[in-house]
Design an enzyme around this catalytic site. Structure first.
Site, short mmCIF file in Angstrom:
data_model
loop_
_atom_site.label_atom_id
_atom_site.label_comp_id
_atom_site.label_asym_id
_atom_site.label_seq_id
_atom_site.Cartn_x
_atom_site.Cartn_y
_atom_site.Cartn_z
N LYS A 148 0.84 -1.18 0.00
CA LYS A 148 0.00 0.00 0.00
C LYS A 148 0.89 1.24 0.00
CE LYS A 148 -1.03 1.89 4.44
NZ LYS A 148 -1.83 2.09 5.60
N HIS A 240 -7.68 -0.89 5.06
CA HIS A 240 -7.77 -1.79 6.21
C HIS A 240 -9.20 -1.93 6.74
CE1 HIS A 240 -3.53 -1.59 5.96
NE2 HIS A 240 -3.38 -0.46 6.61
N LYS A 329 -5.42 8.82 14.48
CA LYS A 329 -4.08 8.90 15.06
C LYS A 329 -4.14 9.63 16.39
CE LYS A 329 -1.65 7.67 11.33
NZ LYS A 329 -0.96 6.38 11.39
N1 LIG Z 1 7.45 1.52 6.28
C1 LIG Z 1 6.29 0.96 6.49
O1 LIG Z 1 5.99 0.55 7.63
C2 LIG Z 1 5.31 0.75 5.38
C3 LIG Z 1 4.04 0.25 5.71
C4 LIG Z 1 3.13 0.00 4.68
C5 LIG Z 1 3.50 0.25 3.37
N2 LIG Z 1 4.72 0.75 3.09
C6 LIG Z 1 5.07 0.98 1.67
O2 LIG Z 1 6.22 0.21 1.35
C7 LIG Z 1 7.03 0.90 0.40
C8 LIG Z 1 8.43 1.09 0.99
O3 LIG Z 1 8.32 1.88 2.16
P1 LIG Z 1 9.55 2.18 3.13
O4 LIG Z 1 8.99 2.80 4.34
O5 LIG Z 1 10.41 0.99 3.27
O6 LIG Z 1 10.33 3.31 2.29
P2 LIG Z 1 11.84 3.75 2.46
O7 LIG Z 1 12.34 3.51 3.83
O8 LIG Z 1 11.92 5.12 1.88
O9 LIG Z 1 12.61 2.74 1.50
C9 LIG Z 1 12.57 2.84 0.12
C10 LIG Z 1 13.50 1.81 -0.47
O10 LIG Z 1 13.50 1.94 -1.88
C11 LIG Z 1 14.84 1.99 -2.35
N3 LIG Z 1 14.85 2.75 -3.59
C12 LIG Z 1 14.48 4.03 -3.79
N4 LIG Z 1 14.65 4.39 -5.09
C13 LIG Z 1 15.14 3.29 -5.70
C14 LIG Z 1 15.51 3.01 -7.03
N5 LIG Z 1 15.44 3.94 -8.00
N6 LIG Z 1 15.94 1.79 -7.33
C15 LIG Z 1 16.03 0.83 -6.38
N7 LIG Z 1 15.70 1.03 -5.11
C16 LIG Z 1 15.26 2.25 -4.77
C17 LIG Z 1 15.59 2.65 -1.21
O11 LIG Z 1 16.94 2.33 -1.17
P3 LIG Z 1 18.08 3.19 -1.90
O12 LIG Z 1 17.90 4.61 -1.51
O13 LIG Z 1 19.33 2.55 -1.38
O14 LIG Z 1 17.90 2.95 -3.35
C18 LIG Z 1 14.94 1.99 -0.01
O15 LIG Z 1 15.49 0.71 0.18
C19 LIG Z 1 6.30 2.21 0.11
O16 LIG Z 1 5.49 2.02 -1.02
C20 LIG Z 1 5.42 2.42 1.34
O17 LIG Z 1 4.29 3.17 1.05
C21 LIG Z 1 5.64 1.00 4.07
#
Ligand SMILES: NC(=O)c1ccc[n+]([C@@H]2O[C@H](COP(=O)([O-])OP(=O)(O)OC[C@H]3O[C@@H](n4cnc5c(N)ncnc54)[C@H](OP(=O)(O)O)[C@@H]3O)[C@@H](O)[C@H]2O)c1
Length: 482
Positions: A148, A240, A329
């Site tokens: 999501k 959700h 929240k």
């Molecule tokens: N965090 C949560 O709890 C959560 C919950 C529900 C959903 N989500 C969803 O899950 C996804 C990831 O969230 P996140 O919180 O993990 O984000 P994040 O911490 O910003 O991580 C993003 C990841 O993508 C990589 N990335 C960015 N640009 C890239 C590219 N051009 N090529 C390859 N890798 C790339 C980044 O690594 P590099 O910078 O090293 O490339 C990093 O590993 C999002 O869609 C978010 O909405 C997250």
């Protein structure tokens, strides 16, 4: 009672965004716990992929640190941790360029389950899908997992579905809503469809109303930019709470199989009436130490951090039974509960003094997963017939023994289902679109009316108008208890 662990087939799981918060905080800890449970087959591996220039050992170090913080008691098992890290690899790769893809291709084995987890922002879904195809990485056993938010509205969700459909079949696409992986949510289906007791009463003749509460005590830390664009309606309600509503309200599917279940859920969404403006309350938290507007740095923000609404399902089963949904929240406690509130008995043989008593089935998703049935009994002691409501508690930890004190995290179940090829607990593309089709007019109405959310005190139960939403109908919300 010892639960059985059925090992899955050998797999290669590639996590795009392997260095990110979700991968480090949820996906890898979930994989590690399943590894400790003995569910991984010999040779299975997980490959992190992101732009950061790590080698394998540096990535393993990152994973080790994350597991120590997020994997609970398992991370103290050094032998298991080291054995798991041996199965972890890394590729420096860019989703929007060709760097790293040939190396990734070399690391994948031909004849095993191949899963690509898109743990990156949605703008990268298209480029990833294109390169997976361009580098010929798709095999008959390939699946992709997407997170999501799945779109921002109906139009963007359709566009995302079309992008993915250009490269993958629907049977290969696993859209995660982690609420569906929660043990209690699955138990909700077991309780409804595995017992004779509840289903005959599961309709508007016996159910007065249903409450679904997903309360969070946290704010929007670290997600300000995204949240300011999304708000509670898009961030929580459209996915959700809607999924929980579907599972509560759907007809019994003929089989517990992906399309049978998802067909029934889709029918519920399509039977939802448009929500009337006076049946919705929006709120925004404020307070000395934590104010939404300060948090997002926008003193005029009209984004809601809370939403409560009354929904109606126009079908034979539910006509006349309102569904009250709320999420927010910075509320008083973190608590997700579904309350099925039954009607009063039609006549009290104990007289007016005995008061009003109605059964309620509470399905607690977090914390303390479990199910409680409130029943009416006689207050112990002599002197008259006084009635009292007591809980029949089906707390899993108590009922199923110490081993179940620590129910699997939703991601454990979901990631293993991806490997097994079972889509039952994942959203289908048409479901997501139908949910947006219901949500979009609500949001468009707010925008057209210039609606401003009602302030509510941080640490409270939400805006007073949400209480009124119920009170007007002669009902009240159940407490938000930790
Ligand atoms: N965090 C949560 O709890 C959560 C919950 C529900 C959903 N989500 C969803 O899950 C996804 C990831 O969230 P996140 O919180 O993990 O984000 P994040 O911490 O910003 O991580 C993003 C990841 O993508 C990589 N990335 C960015 N640009 C890239 C590219 N051009 N090529 C390859 N890798 C790339 C980044 O690594 P590099 O910078 O090293 O490339 C990093 O590993 C999002 O869609 C978010 O909405 C997250």
């Amino acid at each position: 009672m010892v639960s059985r662990v059925i090992p899955v087939d050998p797999f290669d799981l590639v996590i795009f965004g392997g260095t990110g918060d979700l991968a480090q905080g949820k996906i890898l800890p979930a994989l590690f716990r399943r590894f400790c449970a003995g569910q991984w087959a010999e040779g299975a591996q997980v490959i992190g992929a992101a732009r950061t220039d790590y080698d394998r050992d540096k990535f393993r170090n990152l994973v080790r640190n994350s597991l120590e913080s997020h994997a609970g008691r398992h991370s103290q098992d050094t032998a298991a941790l080291n054995a798991f890290l041996q199965r972890v690899d890394y590729v420096t790769l860019d989703a929007v360029a060709d760097h790293g893809w040939a190396e990734l291709a070399q690391k994948l084995q031909p004849d095993r389950v191949r899963a690509f987890y898109f743990s990156v922002g949605p703008r990268l879904f298209g480029p990833l899908a294109e390169r997976i195809e361009a580098y010929d990485l798709t095999t008959p056993q390939t699946r992709i997992v997407v997170e999501k938010p799945f779109g921002h509205d109906l139009e963007s969700a359709r566009a995302l579905n079309a992008t993915l459909a250009a490269h993958f079949r629907e049977s290969q696409i696993y859209r995660i809503d982690h609420y569906l992986g929660k043990e209690t949510v699955q138990n909700l289906m077991a309780v409804r469809f595995g017992n004779m007791l509840f289903e005959p009463l599961w309709n508007s003749q016996y159910v007065d109303h249903i409450q679904i509460t997903v309360a969070e005590s946290v704010g929007i830390n670290g997600r300000e930019e995204y949240y300011e664009r999304a708000g509670a309606m898009r961030d929580m309600m459209q996915n959700h709470l809607m999924q929980l509503l579907c599972l509560i309200a759907m007809e019994p599917p003929a089989k517990f199989d992906p399309d049978a279940v998802r067909d029934e859920k889709l029918k519920v969404i399509r039977a939802l009436d448009p929500v009337k403006p006076h049946h919705i309350v929006r709120g925004q938290f404020e307070g000395e130490s934590s104010s939404y507007r300060k948090a997002v740095g926008n003193p005029r923000s009209t984004t809601e951090s809370y939403v409560a609404l009354r929904a109606h399902i126009s079908n034979w089963r539910w006509a006349g039974t309102p569904f009250y949904l709320r999420t927010g929240k910075r509320l008083v406690a973190r608590s997700s509960v579904i309350n099925v509130m039954f009607k009063d008995a039609p006549h009290s043989i104990f007289g007016a003094d005995a008061g009003r008593h109605a059964n309620a089935l509470s399905i607690r998703l977090q914390p303390n997963e479990g199910i409680t049935l409130k029943v009416t009994i006689k207050e112990p002691g002599q002197g008259g017939m006084r009635l009292v409501d007591v809980p029949l508690d089906m707390s899993f930890a108590e009922a199923l023994g110490a081993e179940n004190q620590d129910p699997p995290d939703a991601y454990e179940r979901l990631v293993m289902d991806v490997i097994r090829g079972n889509q039952t607990l994942f959203m289908r593309g048409d479901e997501v679109e139908a949910a947006w089709a219901w949500t979009d007019p609500i949001i468009a109405g707010w925008q057209a009316r210039g609606d401003v959310p009602k302030p509510y005190e941080s640490g409270s139960t939400g805006p007073g108008d949400a209480e009124l939403l119920m009170k007007r109908d002669g009902r009240r919300w159940q407490g938000i208890n930790p």
